[in-house]
Design a protein around this motif. Structure first.
Motif, PDB file in Angstrom:
ATOM      1  N   PHE A 132       0.832  -1.205   0.000  1.00  0.00           N
ATOM      2  CA  PHE A 132       0.000   0.000   0.000  1.00  0.00           C
ATOM      3  C   PHE A 132       0.867   1.255   0.000  1.00  0.00           C
ATOM      4  N   ASP A 133       1.878   1.286   0.872  1.00  0.00           N
ATOM      5  CA  ASP A 133       2.740   2.461   0.969  1.00  0.00           C
ATOM      6  C   ASP A 133       3.577   2.638  -0.294  1.00  0.00           C
ATOM      7  N   MET A 134       4.000   1.533  -0.908  1.00  0.00           N
ATOM      8  CA  MET A 134       4.787   1.650  -2.127  1.00  0.00           C
ATOM      9  C   MET A 134       3.974   2.280  -3.242  1.00  0.00           C
ATOM     10  N   ILE A 135       2.724   1.846  -3.384  1.00  0.00           N
ATOM     11  CA  ILE A 135       1.894   2.401  -4.448  1.00  0.00           C
ATOM     12  C   ILE A 135       1.570   3.862  -4.176  1.00  0.00           C
ATOM     13  N   ARG A 136       1.272   4.194  -2.912  1.00  0.00           N
ATOM     14  CA  ARG A 136       0.965   5.577  -2.580  1.00  0.00           C
ATOM     15  C   ARG A 136       2.171   6.482  -2.862  1.00  0.00           C
ATOM     16  N   SER A 137       3.373   6.035  -2.474  1.00  0.00           N
ATOM     17  CA  SER A 137       4.557   6.859  -2.669  1.00  0.00           C
ATOM     18  C   SER A 137       4.964   6.945  -4.127  1.00  0.00           C
ATOM     19  N   SER A 138       4.511   5.967  -4.934  1.00  0.00           N
ATOM     20  CA  SER A 138       4.914   5.972  -6.335  1.00  0.00           C
ATOM     21  C   SER A 138       4.080   6.923  -7.178  1.00  0.00           C
ATOM     22  N   TYR A 139       2.999   7.453  -6.611  1.00  0.00           N
ATOM     23  CA  TYR A 139       2.145   8.341  -7.395  1.00  0.00           C
ATOM     24  C   TYR A 139       2.809   9.700  -7.550  1.00  0.00           C
ATOM     25  N   LEU A 140       2.972  10.133  -8.791  1.00  0.00           N
ATOM     26  CA  LEU A 140       3.538  11.450  -9.110  1.00  0.00           C
ATOM     27  C   LEU A 140       2.664  12.098 -10.156  1.00  0.00           C
ATOM     28  N   PRO A 141       2.470  13.435 -10.124  1.00  0.00           N
ATOM     29  CA  PRO A 141       1.742  14.101 -11.195  1.00  0.00           C
ATOM     30  C   PRO A 141       2.489  13.877 -12.506  1.00  0.00           C
ATOM     31  N   THR A 172      -4.236   6.925  -8.924  1.00  0.00           N
ATOM     32  CA  THR A 172      -4.976   5.989  -8.085  1.00  0.00           C
ATOM     33  C   THR A 172      -5.969   6.753  -7.229  1.00  0.00           C
ATOM     34  N   ASP A 173      -6.909   6.029  -6.650  1.00  0.00           N
ATOM     35  CA  ASP A 173      -7.835   6.634  -5.712  1.00  0.00           C
ATOM     36  C   ASP A 173      -7.831   5.819  -4.427  1.00  0.00           C
ATOM     37  N   GLU A 174      -8.562   6.295  -3.438  1.00  0.00           N
ATOM     38  CA  GLU A 174      -8.528   5.679  -2.119  1.00  0.00           C
ATOM     39  C   GLU A 174      -9.087   4.268  -2.142  1.00  0.00           C
ATOM     40  N   HIS A 175     -10.109   4.024  -2.982  1.00  0.00           N
ATOM     41  CA  HIS A 175     -10.690   2.679  -3.063  1.00  0.00           C
ATOM     42  C   HIS A 175      -9.670   1.678  -3.581  1.00  0.00           C
ATOM     43  N   PHE A 176      -8.975   2.058  -4.651  1.00  0.00           N
ATOM     44  CA  PHE A 176      -7.997   1.149  -5.236  1.00  0.00           C
ATOM     45  C   PHE A 176      -6.868   0.871  -4.250  1.00  0.00           C
ATOM     46  N   LEU A 177      -6.393   1.923  -3.576  1.00  0.00           N
ATOM     47  CA  LEU A 177      -5.326   1.749  -2.601  1.00  0.00           C
ATOM     48  C   LEU A 177      -5.770   0.870  -1.440  1.00  0.00           C
ATOM     49  N   THR A 178      -7.034   1.006  -1.058  1.00  0.00           N
ATOM     50  CA  THR A 178      -7.548   0.176   0.033  1.00  0.00           C
ATOM     51  C   THR A 178      -7.595  -1.289  -0.373  1.00  0.00           C
ATOM     52  N   ILE A 179      -7.988  -1.540  -1.627  1.00  0.00           N
ATOM     53  CA  ILE A 179      -8.007  -2.916  -2.122  1.00  0.00           C
ATOM     54  C   ILE A 179      -6.607  -3.518  -2.060  1.00  0.00           C
ATOM     55  N   VAL A 180      -5.612  -2.744  -2.507  1.00  0.00           N
ATOM     56  CA  VAL A 180      -4.237  -3.240  -2.489  1.00  0.00           C
ATOM     57  C   VAL A 180      -3.764  -3.459  -1.055  1.00  0.00           C
ATOM     58  N   LYS A 181      -4.150  -2.537  -0.172  1.00  0.00           N
ATOM     59  CA  LYS A 181      -3.731  -2.633   1.226  1.00  0.00           C
ATOM     60  C   LYS A 181      -4.253  -3.906   1.877  1.00  0.00           C
ATOM     61  N   ILE A 182      -5.502  -4.230   1.618  1.00  0.00           N
ATOM     62  CA  ILE A 182      -6.129  -5.355   2.302  1.00  0.00           C
ATOM     63  C   ILE A 182      -5.810  -6.686   1.626  1.00  0.00           C
ATOM     64  N   TYR A 183      -5.823  -6.696   0.299  1.00  0.00           N
ATOM     65  CA  TYR A 183      -5.715  -7.963  -0.418  1.00  0.00           C
ATOM     66  C   TYR A 183      -4.375  -8.166  -1.110  1.00  0.00           C
ATOM     67  N   GLY A 184      -3.584  -7.098  -1.239  1.00  0.00           N
ATOM     68  CA  GLY A 184      -2.298  -7.250  -1.899  1.00  0.00           C
ATOM     69  C   GLY A 184      -1.378  -8.166  -1.120  1.00  0.00           C
TER      70      GLY A 184
END
Length: 539
Positions: A275-284, A307-319
């Motif tokens: 989850f943190d990797m995907i969040r930190s990888s987001y750049l404009p 990404t949006d919060e729903h997608f990140l939540t899916i990755v956080k829980i199920y990734g």
């Protein structure tokens, strides 16, 4: 389980990648750089019994892994790209990477980056086995250690269990669900697996193989889309219990269930890294290649996706993370299997495996106490053929047990004086138990198998025989058709007959065993026409 059932689109454009200099390879590279979700599957050339024996001798009793010949990659694009003909946001091109024709070194780095890229969510169905075989194939061609990691990753089985058991306190079933069953329940699609055991090392691939391979990867994206839509609609209604249940399905630690605090920490640590990797990888970004922090000219660079919060939540829980250990790289052979293999004489094994032609007489031959009527027993690998045989009037049974062993199959065939039809070469070595009882089919498709059986056993099929047996239970029909009144009475509490049929001059027939009713409607006439063509009957 209430599911949102979309109308799954027809398969998108399929790109077959056979050369690093081809336009398809460039499109694959661009698609991987501009994809938010990638679905993965692989097909391989199985190791035959004799190949296993030969490799066992060379490797000290340890057989090698099968060789992966085709890698399927379905990409969900999130931006437009001039390199892709299908560059539409949300489109899902499918790439069939031909590992037989393609130099593996040219694609190894591209795949390795994609497997570990935090910007791309990977989907698969029991993909760890595919990864083991894939890693073995690449490492055998000098690609260092092949592949040893995929992250973040979500198994489609976990998605299925979440949607089916999210509000249930029942324990997750131990039986492994098939992809065909998941597609049927979630997408309302019938996914044929007839070509699963075809020879994936032969080139060129047939149109059927291409469609089959593309569908296996593409429908993973469709299943995830249903899950994502359901997740967005319902919001994050996931309890700690639900998280723990799925932690268990992916091989969670036993001590997780021993202490609640420890349990909470393990769940958080397991999923938050991805989850943190995907969040930190987001750049404009703008899609000309400028990331806002410096341009990137290398074609293999990682580009983060919106990404949006729903997608990140899916990755956080199920990734989760697939990590191959050293033990995964060593094929395991059970002691019982080694002993059984060594106890079978080599000449006998070669005879059973190479002798694929039928050598009569048949089990129903009157000289051997039979009644002269052809009878077959179709094992679980060719149960679809049983329905086709019944449609042309041939007695075709299926096993009594759900998962019968070779002895049980042969025992049923012997008692009922049937010939056992199968695609399993292992059954041929049991021929010594009962002569002329097993025939191994060469064809893969049901229509071709039907014609093969007719020609091999010299069956006489006439148009009058078509649709003369119950396709449901193999029973025969009552000798004369039922009147409308008799059909209505027979259907009460059992079967619904459309009222419009009673205004037509239609005959009704009933099975003597299961009491199923049949009538000569459009489906009947279409089926008769189909089997007239398959059996090459002159009308």
């Amino acid at each position: 389980m209430e599911l949102i059932r979309p109308n799954p689109r027809r398969l998108p454009e399929i790109f077959i990648v056979t050369s690093p200099d081809s336009p398809e390879f460039s499109r694959l590279r661009s698609a991987l750089r501009h994809s938010s979700v990638v679905a993965l599957d692989a097909e391989w050339k199985p190791i035959r019994s004799r190949q296993v024996a030969d490799s066992s001798d060379e490797a000290g009793g340890v057989p090698s892994f099968p060789t992966v010949t085709l890698l399927q990659i379905a990409c969900r694009l999130y931006c437009e790209d001039s390199d892709l003909e299908c560059s539409v946001v949300g489109s899902c091109p499918v790439f069939l990477v031909d590992l037989v024709s393609l130099p593996l070194l040219t694609v190894w780095e591209l795949l390795r980056e994609m497997f570990v890229s935090p910007s791309v969510l990977k989907l698969g169905f029991r993909f760890k086995q595919d990864l083991v075989y894939l890693s073995s194939t690449f490492s055998s061609q000098g690609c260092f250690l092949g592949f040893d990691e995929v992250e973040p990753f979500i198994d489609i089985t976990s998605i299925y269990y979440y949607m089916k058991y999210q509000n249930s306190e029942k324990k997750l079933p131990k039986d492994t669900i098939s992809l065909a069953t998941i597609c049927s329940e979630i997408l309302n699609i019938s996914l044929s697996k007839e070509l699963q055991c075809s020879d994936w090392s032969c080139r060129p691939l047939t149109e059927g193989q291409i469609s089959y391979a593309a569908a296996d990867a593409y429908y993973l994206l469709e299943i995830f889309a249903v899950f994502e839509q359901k997740f967005r609609t319902e919001g994050k209604k996931i309890s700690t219990l639900t998280e723990l249940r799925f932690c268990k399905t992916t091989g969670g630690l036993k001590q997780v269930f021993m202490d609640s605090k420890t349990c909470e920490n393990v769940v958080r640590n397991k999923f938050c890294s991805a989850f943190d990797m995907i969040r930190s990888s987001y750049l404009p970004i703008n899609f000309s290649g400028d990331t806002g922090v410096g341009s990137c000219s290398q074609p293999s660079c990682k580009i983060a996706y919106p990404t949006d919060e729903h997608f990140l939540t899916i990755v956080k829980i199920y990734g989760e993370r697939i990590l191959l250990k050293e033990s995964d790289r060593k094929p395991r052979v059970s002691r019982r299997r080694r002993e059984r293999r060594s106890s079978v004489n080599t000449k006998d094994r070669e005879q059973f495996e190479t002798n694929g032609d039928w050598q009569g007489p048949t089990a129903w031959d009157p000289e051997f106490g039979g009644d002269g009527c052809p009878k077959f027993l179709c094992d679980v690998m060719v149960e679809g053929l049983a329905r086709h045989l019944r449609c042309v009037g041939i007695d075709a049974a299926v096993p009594f047990l759900k998962k019968p062993g070779p002895r049980q199959l042969l025992d049923q065939a012997h008692k009922e004086k049937r010939v056992l039809l199968t695609r399993d070469a292992k059954l041929l070595k049991h021929q010594y138990l009962a002569n002329n009882q097993v025939y191994r089919l060469k064809c893969l498709l049901k229509n071709d198998q039907l014609l093969e059986v007719i020609e091999t056993f010299h069956l006489n099929i006439s148009e009058e025989q078509l649709m003369s047996r119950c396709t449901k239970c193999n029973g025969s029909f009552i000798q004369k058709p039922l009147t409308h009144e008799e059909a209505i009475e027979a259907s009460k509490g059992f079967q619904i007959i459309p009222n419009c049929l009673f205004n037509k001059d239609i005959e009704f027939w009933q099975c003597t065993l299961c009491r199923q009713l049949y009538w000569e409607g459009n489906q009947y006439h279409n089926a008769v026409e189909k089997f007239v063509n398959i059996c090459k009957l002159s009308t």
